[in-house]
Design a protein around this motif. Structure first.
Motif, PDB file in Angstrom:
ATOM      1  N   ASP A   1       0.833  -1.209   0.000  1.00  0.00           N
ATOM      2  CA  ASP A   1       0.000   0.000   0.000  1.00  0.00           C
ATOM      3  C   ASP A   1       0.865   1.255   0.000  1.00  0.00           C
ATOM      4  O   ASP A   1       0.572   2.226  -0.706  1.00  0.00           O
ATOM      5  N   GLY A   2       1.936   1.252   0.795  1.00  0.00           N
ATOM      6  CA  GLY A   2       2.818   2.414   0.834  1.00  0.00           C
ATOM      7  C   GLY A   2       3.481   2.661  -0.501  1.00  0.00           C
ATOM      8  O   GLY A   2       3.634   3.810  -0.931  1.00  0.00           O
ATOM      9  N   MET A   3       3.881   1.611  -1.178  1.00  0.00           N
ATOM     10  CA  MET A   3       4.495   1.743  -2.493  1.00  0.00           C
ATOM     11  C   MET A   3       3.497   2.297  -3.500  1.00  0.00           C
ATOM     12  O   MET A   3       3.835   3.169  -4.329  1.00  0.00           O
ATOM     13  N   ARG A   4       2.270   1.817  -3.432  1.00  0.00           N
ATOM     14  CA  ARG A   4       1.241   2.324  -4.352  1.00  0.00           C
ATOM     15  C   ARG A   4       0.998   3.817  -4.141  1.00  0.00           C
ATOM     16  O   ARG A   4       0.814   4.573  -5.105  1.00  0.00           O
ATOM     17  N   ARG A   5       1.008   4.247  -2.893  1.00  0.00           N
ATOM     18  CA  ARG A   5       0.826   5.684  -2.626  1.00  0.00           C
ATOM     19  C   ARG A   5       1.990   6.479  -3.206  1.00  0.00           C
ATOM     20  O   ARG A   5       1.794   7.552  -3.799  1.00  0.00           O
ATOM     21  N   ALA A   6       3.198   5.986  -3.029  1.00  0.00           N
ATOM     22  CA  ALA A   6       4.367   6.671  -3.574  1.00  0.00           C
ATOM     23  C   ALA A   6       4.285   6.765  -5.093  1.00  0.00           C
ATOM     24  O   ALA A   6       4.639   7.793  -5.687  1.00  0.00           O
ATOM     25  N   MET A   7       3.800   5.716  -5.738  1.00  0.00           N
ATOM     26  CA  MET A   7       3.646   5.726  -7.185  1.00  0.00           C
ATOM     27  C   MET A   7       2.601   6.748  -7.618  1.00  0.00           C
ATOM     28  O   MET A   7       2.808   7.501  -8.579  1.00  0.00           O
ATOM     29  N   ALA A   8       1.502   6.793  -6.897  1.00  0.00           N
ATOM     30  CA  ALA A   8       0.414   7.716  -7.255  1.00  0.00           C
ATOM     31  C   ALA A   8       0.836   9.174  -7.116  1.00  0.00           C
ATOM     32  O   ALA A   8       0.358  10.037  -7.858  1.00  0.00           O
ATOM     33  N   GLU A   9       1.752   9.434  -6.193  1.00  0.00           N
ATOM     34  CA  GLU A   9       2.158  10.809  -5.915  1.00  0.00           C
ATOM     35  C   GLU A   9       3.429  11.211  -6.649  1.00  0.00           C
ATOM     36  O   GLU A   9       3.918  12.337  -6.484  1.00  0.00           O
ATOM     37  N   ALA A  10       3.970  10.349  -7.487  1.00  0.00           N
ATOM     38  CA  ALA A  10       5.266  10.594  -8.117  1.00  0.00           C
ATOM     39  C   ALA A  10       5.230  11.784  -9.064  1.00  0.00           C
ATOM     40  O   ALA A  10       4.291  11.959  -9.842  1.00  0.00           O
ATOM     41  N   GLU A  11       6.285  12.569  -9.022  1.00  0.00           N
ATOM     42  CA  GLU A  11       6.490  13.642  -9.987  1.00  0.00           C
ATOM     43  C   GLU A  11       7.066  13.018 -11.256  1.00  0.00           C
ATOM     44  O   GLU A  11       7.993  12.212 -11.194  1.00  0.00           O
ATOM     45  N   VAL A  12       6.520  13.360 -12.417  1.00  0.00           N
ATOM     46  CA  VAL A  12       6.927  12.700 -13.650  1.00  0.00           C
ATOM     47  C   VAL A  12       7.296  13.690 -14.742  1.00  0.00           C
ATOM     48  O   VAL A  12       6.991  14.877 -14.660  1.00  0.00           O
ATOM     49  N   GLY A  13       7.949  13.177 -15.768  1.00  0.00           N
ATOM     50  CA  GLY A  13       8.314  13.949 -16.950  1.00  0.00           C
ATOM     51  C   GLY A  13       8.669  12.981 -18.060  1.00  0.00           C
ATOM     52  O   GLY A  13       8.400  11.778 -17.964  1.00  0.00           O
ATOM     53  N   ASN A  14       9.329  13.472 -19.102  1.00  0.00           N
ATOM     54  CA  ASN A  14       9.705  12.617 -20.233  1.00  0.00           C
ATOM     55  C   ASN A  14      11.013  11.913 -19.908  1.00  0.00           C
ATOM     56  O   ASN A  14      12.094  12.493 -20.027  1.00  0.00           O
ATOM     57  N   GLU A  15      10.922  10.659 -19.552  1.00  0.00           N
ATOM     58  CA  GLU A  15      12.104   9.887 -19.149  1.00  0.00           C
ATOM     59  C   GLU A  15      13.139   9.806 -20.250  1.00  0.00           C
ATOM     60  O   GLU A  15      14.345   9.926 -20.002  1.00  0.00           O
TER      61      GLU A  15
ATOM     62  N   LEU B   1      21.793   4.223 -26.020  1.00  0.00           N
ATOM     63  CA  LEU B   1      21.595   3.979 -27.452  1.00  0.00           C
ATOM     64  C   LEU B   1      20.860   2.659 -27.665  1.00  0.00           C
ATOM     65  O   LEU B   1      19.867   2.597 -28.407  1.00  0.00           O
ATOM     66  N   PHE B   2      21.315   1.608 -26.989  1.00  0.00           N
ATOM     67  CA  PHE B   2      20.697   0.298 -27.186  1.00  0.00           C
ATOM     68  C   PHE B   2      19.358   0.194 -26.468  1.00  0.00           C
ATOM     69  O   PHE B   2      18.477  -0.556 -26.903  1.00  0.00           O
ATOM     70  N   LYS B   3      19.184   0.947 -25.398  1.00  0.00           N
ATOM     71  CA  LYS B   3      17.865   1.017 -24.758  1.00  0.00           C
ATOM     72  C   LYS B   3      16.831   1.493 -25.769  1.00  0.00           C
ATOM     73  O   LYS B   3      15.750   0.909 -25.916  1.00  0.00           O
ATOM     74  N   HIS B   4      17.159   2.542 -26.480  1.00  0.00           N
ATOM     75  CA  HIS B   4      16.238   3.064 -27.486  1.00  0.00           C
ATOM     76  C   HIS B   4      16.092   2.075 -28.644  1.00  0.00           C
ATOM     77  O   HIS B   4      14.984   1.823 -29.133  1.00  0.00           O
ATOM     78  N   GLN B   5      17.194   1.493 -29.062  1.00  0.00           N
ATOM     79  CA  GLN B   5      17.183   0.548 -30.186  1.00  0.00           C
ATOM     80  C   GLN B   5      16.333  -0.678 -29.867  1.00  0.00           C
ATOM     81  O   GLN B   5      15.648  -1.215 -30.736  1.00  0.00           O
ATOM     82  N   PHE B   6      16.360  -1.116 -28.605  1.00  0.00           N
ATOM     83  CA  PHE B   6      15.574  -2.267 -28.181  1.00  0.00           C
ATOM     84  C   PHE B   6      14.125  -1.914 -27.862  1.00  0.00           C
ATOM     85  O   PHE B   6      13.346  -2.769 -27.466  1.00  0.00           O
ATOM     86  N   GLY B   7      13.755  -0.641 -28.046  1.00  0.00           N
ATOM     87  CA  GLY B   7      12.372  -0.231 -27.811  1.00  0.00           C
ATOM     88  C   GLY B   7      12.069   0.131 -26.371  1.00  0.00           C
ATOM     89  O   GLY B   7      10.935  -0.029 -25.911  1.00  0.00           O
ATOM     90  N   GLY B   8      13.071   0.642 -25.651  1.00  0.00           N
ATOM     91  CA  GLY B   8      12.912   0.840 -24.218  1.00  0.00           C
ATOM     92  C   GLY B   8      12.493   2.216 -23.758  1.00  0.00           C
ATOM     93  O   GLY B   8      12.618   2.532 -22.574  1.00  0.00           O
ATOM     94  N   ALA B   9      12.006   3.091 -24.630  1.00  0.00           N
ATOM     95  CA  ALA B   9      11.518   4.399 -24.179  1.00  0.00           C
ATOM     96  C   ALA B   9      10.288   4.220 -23.297  1.00  0.00           C
ATOM     97  O   ALA B   9       9.369   3.486 -23.648  1.00  0.00           O
ATOM     98  N   MET B  10      10.269   4.892 -22.147  1.00  0.00           N
ATOM     99  CA  MET B  10       9.175   4.674 -21.203  1.00  0.00           C
ATOM    100  C   MET B  10       8.398   5.939 -20.853  1.00  0.00           C
ATOM    101  O   MET B  10       7.441   5.897 -20.103  1.00  0.00           O
ATOM    102  N   ARG B  11       8.837   7.098 -21.354  1.00  0.00           N
ATOM    103  CA  ARG B  11       8.128   8.362 -21.126  1.00  0.00           C
ATOM    104  C   ARG B  11       7.927   8.659 -19.645  1.00  0.00           C
ATOM    105  O   ARG B  11       8.886   8.675 -18.903  1.00  0.00           O
TER     106      ARG B  11
END
Length: 354
Positions: free
Chosen positions: A23-37, A231-241
């Motif tokens: 439950d604590g982890m879920r709250r932390a996820m819900a409150e997370a500050e985000v941007g373009n990873e 480079l390989f993260k992007h090449q392997f399709g790893g963009a996560m936004r």
């Protein structure tokens, strides 16, 4: 029950990958500050990468969707096509990553035999290729898995890592640590994660196993290595936004779920001791170091697959079959002592009626 209906085990010891966010982890996820990873604009992802780089004694890190991707990107960085990765014969990357080293890095795999997934510098020397010239097979990387999964969750001693790393570098080989359960090794041995990390050229930790996160791993190394890894993260399709929602779970786990891994280790030992008292089952209790219990079905009409099916059908207890007679139970954050007692009761009942 329909074909797509999911049967949820009451006690799930199949793997620590089945662990769920608290439950604590879920709250932390819900409150997370985000941007373009992908543009390095997600502050929560950036904090997680900085935190893990410091934890592992490295300059930089990158957040990735899975531990398998951590391995495969590291192989792609270090290994040119046709070159060899040296792995212990039970290594996860060899058996459970869908041929990723060959498919994604064009790598060949050369195996050696260790003891419970751990090998020495002398073992490594036996597979070092000394023939040079234009026809000689080139080797690039030595892979260590800590803890060793098929070795029963065995912990690499720091001195053994240092010995192997020194040998590898004397042959101009890089050293990569598959750290899927590295923090289990840290807690069990009392060794700092950075002490392991500083002996390796690349290393990662998984967030979605013992730490209880829903997804992800973090790969660390030098700034140059991580720049190449992107480079390989992007090449392997790893963009996560806007991945801060996921990274927040990792930060929460590092704050709250690391030291509690000792509870999983204690539960694994308790489970093994209980299994040892059940007729028809055998387990090497003295080999239980972390959160894995491998045991064998020695007698009775049931083999491992049959016992696994019986446990689930009659008791809603899930333990995986790893071979004709071999089974594996993995403790984790969702399993308390009462769950272990229930699993032992189910095993005893199943074997008595087998």
């Amino acid at each position: 029950m329909t074909a797509n209906e999911i049967v949820v085990p009451a006690v799930d010891l199949y793997s620590d990958t089945v662990s769920r966010p608290t439950d604590g982890m879920r709250r932390a996820m819900a409150e997370a500050e985000v941007g373009n990873e992908q543009a390095m604009e997600d502050p929560t992802v950036n904090r997680l990468c900085d935190r893990v780089a410091e934890l592992l004694g490295k300059e930089a890190a990158v957040f990735l969707p899975s531990g398998t991707m951590c391995n495969e990107i590291a192989y792609r960085v270090w290994v040119d096509r046709g070159e060899e990765i040296i792995l212990e014969e039970t290594a996860h990357a060899l058996h459970f990553e869908a041929g990723g080293p060959a498919a994604l890095a064009g790598a060949m795999c050369r195996t050696l035999k260790g003891e419970r997934g751990i090998f020495s510098a002398a073992d490594l020397e036996t597979v070092i290729r000394t023939r040079g010239g234009k026809h000689g097979q080139r080797q690039a990387l030595v892979n260590l898995e800590n803890t060793a999964n098929l070795g029963g969750g065995a912990v690499w001693p720091l001195a053994a890592v240092a010995e192997v790393a020194e040998c590898a570098r004397s042959h101009n080989l890089k050293v990569h640590m598959d750290g899927a359960r590295l923090l289990n090794a840290v807690v069990a041995s009392g060794t700092l994660a950075s002490a392991y990390g500083q002996l390796c050229d690349s290393v990662w930790i998984d967030l979605s196993k013992g730490l209880g996160c829903p997804v992800g791993g973090v790969l660390a190394g030098s700034a140059e290595f991580i720049d190449r890894a992107w480079l390989f993260k992007h090449q392997f399709g790893g963009a996560m936004r806007q991945a801060g929602i996921l990274a927040a779970a990792g930060l929460y786990a590092l704050d709250h779920h690391v030291q509690r891994l000792s509870e999983d280790h204690a539960n694994a030992r308790y489970l093994a001791e209980g299994i040892a008292a059940i007729g028809g089952l055998s387990v090497a209790v003295d080999e239980i170091e972390t959160n894995m219990v491998y045991f064998d079905v020695e007698t009775g009409r049931l083999d491992a697959a049959g016992l696994s099916a019986r446990l689930m059908q009659d008791h809603k207890v899930r333990i995986g079959a790893m071979g004709p007679r071999r089974m594996r139970a993995v403790t984790h954050i969702d399993i308390d002592r009462s769950g272990i007692e229930a699993a032992l009761g189910a095993l005893k009942s199943a074997m008595e009626t087998a």
